[in-house]
Write a protein that holds these residues in place. Structure first.
Motif, PDB file in Angstrom:
ATOM      1  N   ALA A 241       0.810  -1.220   0.005  1.00 23.77           N
ATOM      2  CA  ALA A 241      -0.049  -0.072   0.086  1.00 23.77           C
ATOM      3  C   ALA A 241       0.933   1.357   0.040  1.00 23.77           C
ATOM      4  CB  ALA A 241      -0.963  -0.085   1.382  1.00 23.77           C
ATOM      5  N   PHE A 242       0.383   2.273  -0.647  1.00 19.51           N
ATOM      6  CA  PHE A 242       1.014   3.651  -0.623  1.00 19.51           C
ATOM      7  C   PHE A 242       0.144   4.773  -0.496  1.00 19.51           C
ATOM      8  CE2 PHE A 242       3.357   0.880  -3.682  1.00 19.51           C
ATOM      9  CZ  PHE A 242       4.707   1.038  -3.295  1.00 19.51           C
ATOM     10  N   GLY A 246      -2.629   9.958   3.166  1.00 14.49           N
ATOM     11  CA  GLY A 246      -2.776  10.946   2.210  1.00 14.49           C
ATOM     12  C   GLY A 246      -4.122  10.842   1.381  1.00 14.49           C
ATOM     13  N   PRO A 247      -4.586  12.103   0.574  1.00 14.89           N
ATOM     14  CA  PRO A 247      -5.705  11.855  -0.126  1.00 14.89           C
ATOM     15  C   PRO A 247      -5.537  10.744  -1.263  1.00 14.89           C
ATOM     16  CG  PRO A 247      -4.433  13.638  -0.667  1.00 14.89           C
ATOM     17  CD  PRO A 247      -3.687  13.064   0.424  1.00 14.89           C
ATOM     18  N   THR A 248      -4.457  10.410  -1.665  1.00 15.63           N
ATOM     19  CA  THR A 248      -4.223   9.356  -2.691  1.00 15.63           C
ATOM     20  C   THR A 248      -3.533   7.992  -2.309  1.00 15.63           C
ATOM     21  OG1 THR A 248      -4.121  11.186  -4.335  1.00 15.63           O
ATOM     22  CG2 THR A 248      -3.454   9.011  -5.086  1.00 15.63           C
ATOM     23  N   ARG A 249      -4.533   6.969  -2.502  1.00 17.50           N
ATOM     24  CA  ARG A 249      -3.978   5.930  -1.894  1.00 17.50           C
ATOM     25  C   ARG A 249      -4.037   4.604  -3.155  1.00 17.50           C
ATOM     26  NH1 ARG A 249      -7.453   8.371   0.845  1.00 17.50           N
ATOM     27  NH2 ARG A 249      -9.228   7.212   0.036  1.00 17.50           N
ATOM     28  N   ALA A 250      -3.069   3.778  -2.996  1.00 18.12           N
ATOM     29  CA  ALA A 250      -2.844   2.817  -3.947  1.00 18.12           C
ATOM     30  C   ALA A 250      -2.669   1.243  -3.320  1.00 18.12           C
ATOM     31  CB  ALA A 250      -1.733   3.039  -5.042  1.00 18.12           C
ATOM     32  N   TYR A 251      -3.367   0.294  -3.603  1.00 19.49           N
ATOM     33  CA  TYR A 251      -3.268  -0.930  -3.051  1.00 19.49           C
ATOM     34  C   TYR A 251      -2.806  -2.071  -4.026  1.00 19.49           C
ATOM     35  CZ  TYR A 251      -5.662   1.207   1.017  1.00 19.49           C
ATOM     36  OH  TYR A 251      -5.979   1.951   2.009  1.00 19.49           O
ATOM     37  N   MET A 313      -5.037 -14.580  -8.145  1.00 19.08           N
ATOM     38  CA  MET A 313      -5.736 -13.428  -7.863  1.00 19.08           C
ATOM     39  C   MET A 313      -4.720 -12.178  -7.755  1.00 19.08           C
ATOM     40  SD  MET A 313      -9.007 -12.409  -5.582  1.00 19.08           S
ATOM     41  CE  MET A 313      -9.626 -14.041  -5.924  1.00 19.08           C
ATOM     42  N   PHE A 314      -4.907 -11.331  -8.747  1.00 25.87           N
ATOM     43  CA  PHE A 314      -4.070 -10.094  -8.711  1.00 25.87           C
ATOM     44  C   PHE A 314      -4.916  -8.825  -8.679  1.00 25.87           C
ATOM     45  CE2 PHE A 314      -2.097  -6.208 -10.463  1.00 25.87           C
ATOM     46  CZ  PHE A 314      -1.196  -5.891  -9.392  1.00 25.87           C
ATOM     47  N   THR A 315      -4.913  -7.977  -7.696  1.00 27.55           N
ATOM     48  CA  THR A 315      -5.884  -6.906  -7.543  1.00 27.55           C
ATOM     49  C   THR A 315      -4.955  -5.540  -7.319  1.00 27.55           C
ATOM     50  OG1 THR A 315      -7.493  -8.234  -6.532  1.00 27.55           O
ATOM     51  CG2 THR A 315      -7.755  -6.058  -6.399  1.00 27.55           C
ATOM     52  N   ALA A 316      -5.339  -4.425  -8.147  1.00 24.64           N
ATOM     53  CA  ALA A 316      -4.799  -3.062  -7.872  1.00 24.64           C
ATOM     54  C   ALA A 316      -6.131  -2.241  -7.920  1.00 24.64           C
ATOM     55  CB  ALA A 316      -3.961  -2.733  -9.211  1.00 24.64           C
ATOM     56  N   ARG A 317      -6.037  -1.435  -6.727  1.00 21.84           N
ATOM     57  CA  ARG A 317      -6.942  -0.623  -6.286  1.00 21.84           C
ATOM     58  C   ARG A 317      -6.423   0.792  -6.070  1.00 21.84           C
ATOM     59  NH1 ARG A 317      -9.221  -2.237  -1.724  1.00 21.84           N
ATOM     60  NH2 ARG A 317      -8.805  -0.552  -0.252  1.00 21.84           N
ATOM     61  N   PHE A 318      -7.030   1.770  -6.693  1.00 21.79           N
ATOM     62  CA  PHE A 318      -6.354   3.215  -6.331  1.00 21.79           C
ATOM     63  C   PHE A 318      -7.692   4.212  -5.834  1.00 21.79           C
ATOM     64  CE2 PHE A 318      -4.104   1.317  -9.994  1.00 21.79           C
ATOM     65  CZ  PHE A 318      -2.816   1.638  -9.631  1.00 21.79           C
ATOM     66  N   GLU A 319      -7.366   5.066  -5.129  1.00 20.45           N
ATOM     67  CA  GLU A 319      -8.423   5.956  -4.192  1.00 20.45           C
ATOM     68  C   GLU A 319      -7.795   7.321  -4.261  1.00 20.45           C
ATOM     69  OE1 GLU A 319     -10.262   2.423  -1.217  1.00 20.45           O
ATOM     70  OE2 GLU A 319      -9.251   4.316  -0.513  1.00 20.45           O
ATOM     71  N   THR A 379     -14.879   1.227 -11.613  1.00 18.75           N
ATOM     72  CA  THR A 379     -14.707   2.555 -11.214  1.00 18.75           C
ATOM     73  C   THR A 379     -16.036   3.063 -10.635  1.00 18.75           C
ATOM     74  OG1 THR A 379     -13.231   3.185 -12.986  1.00 18.75           O
ATOM     75  CG2 THR A 379     -14.170   4.932 -12.058  1.00 18.75           C
ATOM     76  N   ASN A 380     -15.654   3.676  -9.297  1.00 20.82           N
ATOM     77  CA  ASN A 380     -16.560   4.091  -8.363  1.00 20.82           C
ATOM     78  C   ASN A 380     -16.482   5.494  -7.876  1.00 20.82           C
ATOM     79  OD1 ASN A 380     -17.376   4.124  -5.142  1.00 20.82           O
ATOM     80  ND2 ASN A 380     -19.119   3.210  -6.413  1.00 20.82           N
ATOM     81  N   LEU A 381     -17.530   6.222  -7.742  1.00 18.49           N
ATOM     82  CA  LEU A 381     -17.442   7.420  -7.208  1.00 18.49           C
ATOM     83  C   LEU A 381     -18.536   7.616  -6.101  1.00 18.49           C
ATOM     84  CD1 LEU A 381     -16.360  10.592  -7.403  1.00 18.49           C
ATOM     85  CD2 LEU A 381     -18.108  11.164  -8.890  1.00 18.49           C
ATOM     86  N   THR A 382     -18.033   7.917  -4.767  1.00 19.75           N
ATOM     87  CA  THR A 382     -18.969   8.391  -3.708  1.00 19.75           C
ATOM     88  C   THR A 382     -18.926   9.844  -3.568  1.00 19.75           C
ATOM     89  OG1 THR A 382     -17.116   7.838  -2.215  1.00 19.75           O
ATOM     90  CG2 THR A 382     -18.990   6.095  -2.906  1.00 19.75           C
ATOM     91  N   ALA A 383     -19.985  10.609  -3.143  1.00 20.38           N
ATOM     92  CA  ALA A 383     -19.974  12.016  -2.987  1.00 20.38           C
ATOM     93  C   ALA A 383     -21.364  12.197  -1.938  1.00 20.38           C
ATOM     94  CB  ALA A 383     -20.137  12.631  -4.155  1.00 20.38           C
ATOM     95  N   GLU A 384     -21.080  13.200  -1.141  1.00 23.94           N
ATOM     96  CA  GLU A 384     -22.071  13.537  -0.263  1.00 23.94           C
ATOM     97  C   GLU A 384     -22.286  14.954  -0.375  1.00 23.94           C
ATOM     98  OE1 GLU A 384     -20.738  12.453   3.649  1.00 23.94           O
ATOM     99  OE2 GLU A 384     -21.154  10.426   3.593  1.00 23.94           O
ATOM    100  N   PHE A 385     -23.498  15.253  -0.717  1.00 24.45           N
ATOM    101  CA  PHE A 385     -23.888  16.957  -0.726  1.00 24.45           C
ATOM    102  C   PHE A 385     -25.232  16.949  -0.629  1.00 24.45           C
ATOM    103  CE2 PHE A 385     -24.389  14.331  -4.746  1.00 24.45           C
ATOM    104  CZ  PHE A 385     -25.602  14.761  -5.175  1.00 24.45           C
ATOM    105  N   ALA A 386     -25.552  18.273  -0.521  1.00 23.99           N
ATOM    106  CA  ALA A 386     -27.222  18.722  -0.211  1.00 23.99           C
ATOM    107  C   ALA A 386     -27.939  19.229  -1.297  1.00 23.99           C
ATOM    108  CB  ALA A 386     -27.187  19.451   1.108  1.00 23.99           C
ATOM    109  N   THR A 387     -29.042  18.984  -1.566  1.00 23.48           N
ATOM    110  CA  THR A 387     -29.971  19.973  -2.416  1.00 23.48           C
ATOM    111  C   THR A 387     -31.044  20.592  -1.614  1.00 23.48           C
ATOM    112  OG1 THR A 387     -30.952  18.011  -2.995  1.00 23.48           O
ATOM    113  CG2 THR A 387     -29.410  18.572  -4.524  1.00 23.48           C
ATOM    114  N   GLY A 388     -30.786  21.704  -1.267  1.00 21.66           N
ATOM    115  CA  GLY A 388     -31.806  22.283  -0.247  1.00 21.66           C
ATOM    116  C   GLY A 388     -31.550  21.705   1.131  1.00 21.66           C
ATOM    117  N   ALA A 389     -32.838  21.226   1.606  1.00 17.46           N
ATOM    118  CA  ALA A 389     -32.767  20.626   2.970  1.00 17.46           C
ATOM    119  C   ALA A 389     -32.385  19.183   2.948  1.00 17.46           C
ATOM    120  CB  ALA A 389     -33.961  20.837   3.798  1.00 17.46           C
ATOM    121  N   VAL A 390     -32.482  18.683   1.813  1.00 19.14           N
ATOM    122  CA  VAL A 390     -32.003  17.051   1.423  1.00 19.14           C
ATOM    123  C   VAL A 390     -30.593  16.601   1.546  1.00 19.14           C
ATOM    124  CG1 VAL A 390     -32.846  15.114  -0.058  1.00 19.14           C
ATOM    125  CG2 VAL A 390     -34.362  17.147   0.387  1.00 19.14           C
ATOM    126  N   LYS A 391     -30.499  15.778   2.316  1.00 18.96           N
ATOM    127  CA  LYS A 391     -28.836  15.316   2.259  1.00 18.96           C
ATOM    128  C   LYS A 391     -28.641  14.068   1.262  1.00 18.96           C
ATOM    129  CE  LYS A 391     -27.567  17.354   6.610  1.00 18.96           C
ATOM    130  NZ  LYS A 391     -27.057  17.059   8.130  1.00 18.96           N
TER     131      LYS A 391
END
Length: 759
Positions: A241-242, A246-251, A313-319, A379-391
């Motif tokens: 792992a690297f 930090g904000p950028t990780r690799a496994y 099994m070989f797996t490479a994951r970047f975040e 490829t996956n993107l997760t995000a948290e945000f609000a639209t008005g009163a709805v999260k």
């Protein structure tokens, strides 16, 4: 529990009515303690508690599940590594004993199933096993030496991973490198000549945010209660792992496992409670006699039988974290497994001789040569945000998956001589098993896109939804041997080739509405779907009109409606869950025996209730338990003939199952624990005709099994652990084959002694 856990990675009928009543009590504290979250609790010193492993999981590993488990409107069971260690569980099948509603299969008639042959909530789930969210192919036994936790999702979940069984899925979470220094492992031996060692070594590297972890395993073992059977394997799993801080990780993870087993073809069911054969009826060859039970340790195969498995099994994951709450992940995997085996299975007994000592049982020599390959990029993107009163908590992504399977038919050359029923010999002459020239190859390419969103309307209401669209293309080619029936113009045994293909779009979705009476609990209703297209389980298409893998038939469609509640009690240390569910699977092939017409209108449904509890009851007392009651029924099946199934019971689906595990830490370094498992009777036939002339076992009888454990801390780094399985030495059927002629005996009373260490 007194288990060695580093603070730095600490996260890292009979009794039916009484059992059901006891389990229902698990749900009662939810209402009574709902107001707990509104009480201001005093500060508590939890240093001692941090030394204990937690049975309770806060959430599952997949970013597609955007909320903690208490706010996830679906039944999940999570078996953490601490429970696996306490039970000395080394395989996925052993881990799955900790969730109700699962049974194991032995095979179809003359064929023997190997590996993790899972039947869950009324449906075959062997093709819905995942490792870190990627489908893991092959009928092999999976070792847990590199497993952080096992996650079991109940009910159709096509929105999560695409095609799959109507029962749900099983996901194994691998161990990754961590930003710590530790060395752990275990060495154990026990009944059945069991010997096993594991090591888990993690080191921070010389530059910031980098770490290396290495998991190792070697096992040399027989099987308690079974002569000649062996399960030998070794494995290595490095993880690099690297950027961990930090904000950028690799496994980068690699897994290699090699198995060299002597497989088990089973034991005849002769003499078991419920065994039937017409030879012992009035007028039969052995009228009035009661056949003696076959010794469950008997081995009917050859010492030359083998089961070799190689899996890589070989797996490479970047975040990358773009901002707080916004993370992009990319995962690539190449996996390949191969399995070759030759085993001897037992079939029909012969009782014609007047002397029981000369009774025989037929045997078949079986072979398998199969390769599986998977290549994927997700490829996956997760995000948290609000639209008005709805999260919003959004998880969206795209997946490209290529899966391939090649199977080369093996068969015995000639007819295998029968074995003595009560005294089989490994010195018999065994016919060789050779390739026949028949084979099947198939591959499926899939492109999928999905989006999930949890909408929060204040602190009380949540709406959870998910949608997935897959486009797949399956190509299949096969070579078969002609017979007088299917190719009367060709000489029998002529090799005949064929090629088929099919493609389609699959749409799966789920939606859930959740109300939180308090911050520590939820009440929810959800609906989810799944689809299983032709060839989706084995990549082998079939031109027969009455075969579900015909590319012209519609995908099987699963659906699940669930009403449930989840509560985190006792300061969020104890999770209590309860759910009512109804799962259906439609578009199955059924036959009208009167007209010989086949139509795709078959439907099965399973409805019931599942209860669960996991976590800490008091500072030193932990528990994990679950109960499932199911009513499995074929809503629309085959009609007419000798075996109509319309309105019948779904086979391999016990109505009531219960599992529990609990430990208590005494003040002088000793921890004691134990568990109980109950499996109701298992029906192997779905026929609605009462047919007393049906041979062998009609059902697998119900059973209770009790296990115990004691562990003593020698010092802060080492403890000794003793596990005793099946305390009452209960004889039971671990798995039964489709004809009821043979079974795999349950584990008899046996023991394992293990030394665990962590520095």
């Amino acid at each position: 529990m007194a288990y060695i856990t580093s603070k730095k990675h600490g996260d890292s009928t009979r009794l039916k009515s009484s059992a059901l009543a006891s389990a229902l009590l698990l749900a009662l504290p939810a209402g009574a303690m709902a107001a707990e979250s509104e009480t201001v609790l005093p500060t508590v010193d939890v240093k001692a508690q941090a030394e204990q492993p937690a049975y309770k999981a806060e959430r599952v590993s997949s970013p597609k599940q955007t909320q903690p488990l208490v706010d996830t409107p679906q039944t999940f069971t999570v078996v953490k590594k601490e429970i696996l260690q306490e039970q000395a569980a080394a395989t996925l099948s052993e881990a799955l004993r900790n969730t109700p509603g699962i049974t194991m299969l032995l095979g179809e008639n003359g064929n023997t199933a190997t590996g993790d042959s899972i039947f869950m909530r009324g449906f075959d789930t062997q093709g819905s096993i995942f490792v870190d969210g990627v489908r893991d192919l092959g009928s092999i036994s999976r070792d847990t030496f590199n497993t952080e936790q096992v996650e079991i999702a109940k009910g159709p979940a096509g929105a999560d991973y695409g095609r799959g069984a109507a029962s749900g899925y099983v996901n194994l979470v691998s161990k990754n490198a961590q930003a710590d220094d530790f060395t752990g492992g275990a060495a154990g031996f026990g009944s059945g000549d069991y010997k096993r060692v594991t090591a888990d070594i993690n080191r921070k590297l010389g530059f910031e945010g980098a770490a290396f972890r290495l998991n190792l395993m070697k096992q040399d073992a027989g099987v308690a209660g079974r002569d000649e059977v062996k399960n030998d394997r070794w494995g290595v799993a490095p993880s690099l792992a690297f950027g961990l801080d930090g904000p950028t990780r690799a496994y980068f993870n690699l897994l290699h496992i090699k198995q060299d087993n002597r497989p088990d073809g089973g034991v005849p069911t002769v003499g078991l409670d419920g065994f039937y054969n017409a030879a012992f009826d009035t007028g039969g060859a052995q009228a009035g006699k009661v056949p003696a039970k076959v010794d469950s340790s008997n081995f009917y195969g050859s010492l030359g039988d083998f089961d070799t498995v190689t899996a890589d099994m070989f797996t490479a994951r970047f975040e990358h974290d773009f901002a707080q709450g916004i993370t992009l992940r990319n995962t690539s995997r190449y996996g390949k497994s191969s399995q070759q085996y030759v085993l001897t299975g037992v079939n029909a007994p012969n009782f014609t001789n007047a002397n029981p000592a000369l009774w025989t049982v037929a045997r078949t020599r079986q072979g398998k040569d199969q390769d599986n390959t998977v290549l994927t990029n997700q490829t996956n993107l997760t995000a948290e945000f609000a639209t008005g009163a709805v999260k919003h908590s959004v998880s969206a992504g795209i997946e490209f998956i290529y899966e391939k399977q090649a199977a080369y038919t093996q068969a015995g050359v000639g007819t295998q001589a029968a074995a003595n029923l009560y005294n089989p010999s490994v010195n018999d002459t065994f016919i060789p098993v050779r390739p026949t020239g028949a084979m099947s190859k198939g591959d499926t390419a899939t492109a999928g896109i999905y989006v999930f969103d949890t909408l929060k309307f204040g602190d009380r209401f949540q709406l959870n939804g998910g949608l997935r669209v897959d486009h797949y293309k399956t190509e299949s080619e096969s070579v078969s041997l002609s017979t007088a029936a299917n190719n009367p113009t060709l000489p029998v045994g002529t090799l005949v080739g064929s090629a088929l293909s099919g493609s389609d779009n699959l749409v799966s979705w789920k939606i859930g509405a959740l109300y939180k009476p308090a911050a520590n609990g939820s009440v929810y209703a959800s609906y989810a779907t799944s689809q299983q297209p032709p060839g989706g389980a084995n990549f082998a298409l079939n031109a027969s009109a009455n075969n579900i893998n015909n590319p012209n038939v519609d995908p099987q469609e699963g659906s699940n409606i669930e009403l449930g509640t989840k509560w985190d009690l006792l300061g969020n240390k104890l999770a209590v869950t309860a759910a009512l569910f109804r799962s259906e699977n439609k578009n199955e092939i059924v036959t009208n025996a009167s007209t010989n017409e086949t139509t795709q209108v078959g439907k099965r449904r399973v409805e019931g209730v599942e209860l669960g509890v996991a976590g800490i009851v008091t500072q030193n007392w932990q528990i994990s338990a679950g109960l499932a009651y199911m009513d499995p029924k074929i809503s629309k099946g085959s009609t007419g003939g000798n075996s109509p199934t319309d309105g019948g019971v779904i086979q391999w689906s016990p109505k009531l199952t219960f599992t529990s595990w609990t430990t208590y830490k005494l003040p002088f370094g000793l921890t004691i624990g134990g568990g109980a498992r109950y499996v109701d009777s298992v029906t192997r036939s779905s026929s609605t005709i009462a047919n007393p002339a049906k041979t062998n076992m009609l059902n697998g009888p119900d059973y209770w099994v009790f296990d115990a454990m004691a562990a003593y801390e020698i010092n802060k780094n080492v403890n000794l652990q003793l596990n005793v399985y099946n305390l009452a030495d209960k004889e039971y059927i671990g798995s039964l084959n489709n004809s009821g002629a043979r079974y795999s005996p349950g584990t008899p009373r046996s023991a394992r002694l293990t030394a665990n260490f962590l520095y």
